[in-house]
Write a protein that holds these residues in place. Structure first.
Motif, short mmCIF file in Angstrom:
data_model
loop_
_atom_site.label_atom_id
_atom_site.label_comp_id
_atom_site.label_asym_id
_atom_site.label_seq_id
_atom_site.Cartn_x
_atom_site.Cartn_y
_atom_site.Cartn_z
N ILE A 103 0.86 -1.19 0.00
CA ILE A 103 0.00 0.00 0.00
C ILE A 103 0.89 1.22 0.00
O ILE A 103 1.81 1.34 0.83
CB ILE A 103 -0.93 0.01 1.23
N ASP A 160 -1.52 6.58 0.68
CA ASP A 160 -2.87 6.06 0.89
C ASP A 160 -3.12 5.68 2.35
O ASP A 160 -4.16 5.09 2.67
CB ASP A 160 -3.10 4.84 0.00
N LEU A 189 -6.23 3.20 2.11
CA LEU A 189 -6.96 3.06 0.85
C LEU A 189 -6.35 1.91 0.08
O LEU A 189 -5.17 1.95 -0.29
CB LEU A 189 -6.89 4.36 0.05
N ARG A 219 -6.31 -0.08 -3.27
CA ARG A 219 -6.69 0.09 -4.67
C ARG A 219 -6.60 -1.26 -5.40
O ARG A 219 -5.59 -1.95 -5.31
CB ARG A 219 -5.78 1.11 -5.36
N ASP A 258 -12.20 -0.51 -11.98
CA ASP A 258 -11.29 -0.31 -10.83
C ASP A 258 -12.12 -0.28 -9.55
O ASP A 258 -13.21 0.31 -9.52
CB ASP A 258 -10.52 1.00 -10.96
N ASN A 267 -11.91 0.55 -5.25
CA ASN A 267 -11.16 1.12 -4.13
C ASN A 267 -11.88 0.78 -2.82
O ASN A 267 -13.10 0.91 -2.73
CB ASN A 267 -11.06 2.65 -4.25
N LEU A 300 -11.77 1.53 1.35
CA LEU A 300 -11.21 2.33 2.44
C LEU A 300 -11.36 1.54 3.75
O LEU A 300 -12.48 1.24 4.18
CB LEU A 300 -11.94 3.67 2.56
#
Length: 525
Positions: A20, A24, A445, A447, A511, A513, A515
């Motif tokens: 990561i 992020d 975050l 991704r 994509d 994401n 959190l």
């Protein structure tokens, strides 16, 4: 999962791990209002339960000998005797000079007493944070050896730092107490403030309503040559009422002996002198002079504990034994005449209060005395009933306070002369408290670009050889679902798992994401 007969240790699986980016990852510190629950028998970091026991440091037994007060240990390996003296030193030893101790300092609102043993809850600093919230501590325990309504009791914290039993009726607590001596702290004779000689301190009055015998604190044992002297406050004259309450266990005496009185040995003017006669009767006398005095006498007492109240109410004297029908008499010395030609005399004096005798060889009683109180008013029938009540939740101790909360330090101490509160941490219980703590919010975050992480490490996707994948895994129809995301340290140690509320389909054209947020009770280094 691998089966026992297959060696798959060298098989390579699809990689679904990635680093990561530092950009992020964020942390944020904030204050949170939290409630913490504690349960008996559970392994929890919300409280460290400790037992504290007093042992005479001038006569400590050798470690490992039969008497274990010296080497009895708590679950954290601390010695229970050392724990007692630590708590005493921090919070109780200098309670008369509260600014020299930790905890609350308003002696008008907090009542701090440490008896022969205590049950302690020590809360971790990370959970206490800015302090235990006043009124938030509660404890519900189960009685094993005592008869109690519902066989359980509830303790709560008032906002001043006292822990009280909710079952004790505060209306039974009587005001205008000018003097109190219960002897309950005198297992440590350094706490005795009165002048005294030749007194032993023994188990106190018996608690009623128990499955096994139990005593309330300590009592003073007078063996024919002991006494105690103490100055007292209050007004004891014709214009003010007063009452004297005490428990006594005694039998016949060789002569009439002093129980207690506000008079000198040869005094002829006194508001009250209470004696035990040769035939074990209570004698209550008030006198303005040798020729102007009145006495009333009870019936003979048996040797078990009896509660006695002697009081002045208006112009009358009353003598109650065990809350029964009183013996009464009018006393001319209590009447203030309108004419100076017929003045009745005075009963007040400046003498100290003497208990058990006037010195070591003057009118010394052979008896046990306990829970002595003097009031600057007369008592009602309900008052006298409350003072004599020795039941499990009775009011003879005249307090509903059974311990203290030290909010800033994260310590709760339960200690009472009433044995039903002994060993609170060893019985089934639930407890809770609230506090404001500083938490660190950690966010990351994660991704997941389109076209990546489209495989799975689920072993059910392998063929029977546990080496190659089923054909559909590599086809376009295979779309795994993301159910969990693990966070690992740089060394590969799993530190947290984020569970999704529902599985998310991993598509090859979109994509994604995620959190991840975790609240931690300690800062991140």
């Amino acid at each position: 999962m691998p089966t026992d007969n297959l060696d798959i240790t060298n098989i390579e699986y699809p990689v679904v791990f990635t680093g990561i980016d530092k950009s992020d990852i964020n942390t944020n510190t904030f204050s949170a209002y939290k409630k913490w629950n504690i349960y008996s028998g559970s392994v929890t970091s919300s409280a460290l339960p400790l037992t504290a026991i007093y042992s005479d440091t001038t006569n400590l037994p050798l470690l490992g000998t039969e008497l274990t007060y010296n080497d009895a240990k708590n679950i954290d390996d601390s010695l229970q005797t050392v724990t007692y003296f630590s708590i005493n030193h921090l919070f109780y030893k200098r309670k008369d000079t509260p600014f020299n101790t930790f905890g609350p300092t308003d002696t008008n609102k907090i009542k701090k007493f440490l008896y022969q043993s205590a049950s302690i809850f020590s809360f971790p600093g990370t959970k206490v944070g800015l302090g235990i919230k006043p009124t938030s501590f509660t404890y519900t325990g189960t009685l094993i050896d005592f008869i109690y309504t519902g066989n359980s009791y509830t303790l709560k914290d008032d906002k001043y730092g006292n822990v009280y039993d909710t079952a004790i009726n505060t209306s039974s607590l009587i005001t205008n107490v000018m003097y109190y001596e219960g002897f309950n702290e005198y297992f440590d004779t350094t706490r005795i403030k009165s002048t005294y000689e030749n007194i032993a301190f023994v188990p106190g009055i018996k608690l009623t309503g128990t499955l096994t015998p139990a005593n309330i604190g300590l009592a003073a044992r007078f063996s024919g040559n002991g006494y105690m002297r103490q100055d007292i406050d209050g007004s004891y004259d014709r214009e003010h009422d007063f009452a004297v309450s005490f428990f006594i266990s005694a039998s016949t005496q060789s002569a009439t002996k002093l129980i207690l009185g506000k008079t000198e040995a040869l005094g002829t003017q006194y508001p009250f002198k209470i004696e035990l006669t040769t035939d074990a009767k209570i004698k209550f006398t008030s006198a303005a002079s040798d020729s102007l005095k009145t006495s009333i006498t009870s019936s003979a007492l048996s040797s078990d504990w009896k509660h006695v109240v002697c009081q002045k109410s208006g112009s009358k004297m009353y003598l109650h034994v065990n809350n029964g029908t009183p013996v009464t008499a009018s006393n001319p010395a209590f009447i203030k005449s309108a004419s100076p030609l017929s003045a009745s005399g005075y009963i007040h004096n400046s003498s100290s209060l003497y208990i058990g005798g006037f010195s070591t060889n003057s009118s010394n009683i052979t008896a046990d005395l306990d829970e002595i109180r003097i009031f600057n008013k007369s008592l009602s029938t309900s008052n006298i009933s409350a003072l004599s009540n020795r039941s499990v939740t009775g009011s003879c101790l005249q307090t509903n306070v059974v311990g203290n909360v030290f909010h800033d330090q994260g310590i709760v101490v339960i200690s009472s002369a009433n044995p039903i509160y002994n060993n609170l941490i060893d019985v089934p219980f639930t407890a809770s408290y609230r506090s404001t703590v500083k938490l660190t919010e950690f966010t990351a975050l994660f991704r997941v670009p389109a076209g990546q992480y489209n495989m799975s490490t689920n072993r059910s996707l392998l063929k029977d050889d546990a080496v190659t994948y089923e054909p559909f895994v590599s086809s376009s129809i295979f779309s795994p679902y993301i159910t969990s995301i693990g966070l690992y340290s740089a060394g590969g140690t799993l530190v947290a798992i984020a569970k999704l509320a529902q599985p998310i389909k991993k598509r090859s054209d979109v994509d994604l994401n995620f959190l991840i947020r975790i609240d931690l009770d300690q800062p991140i280094k």
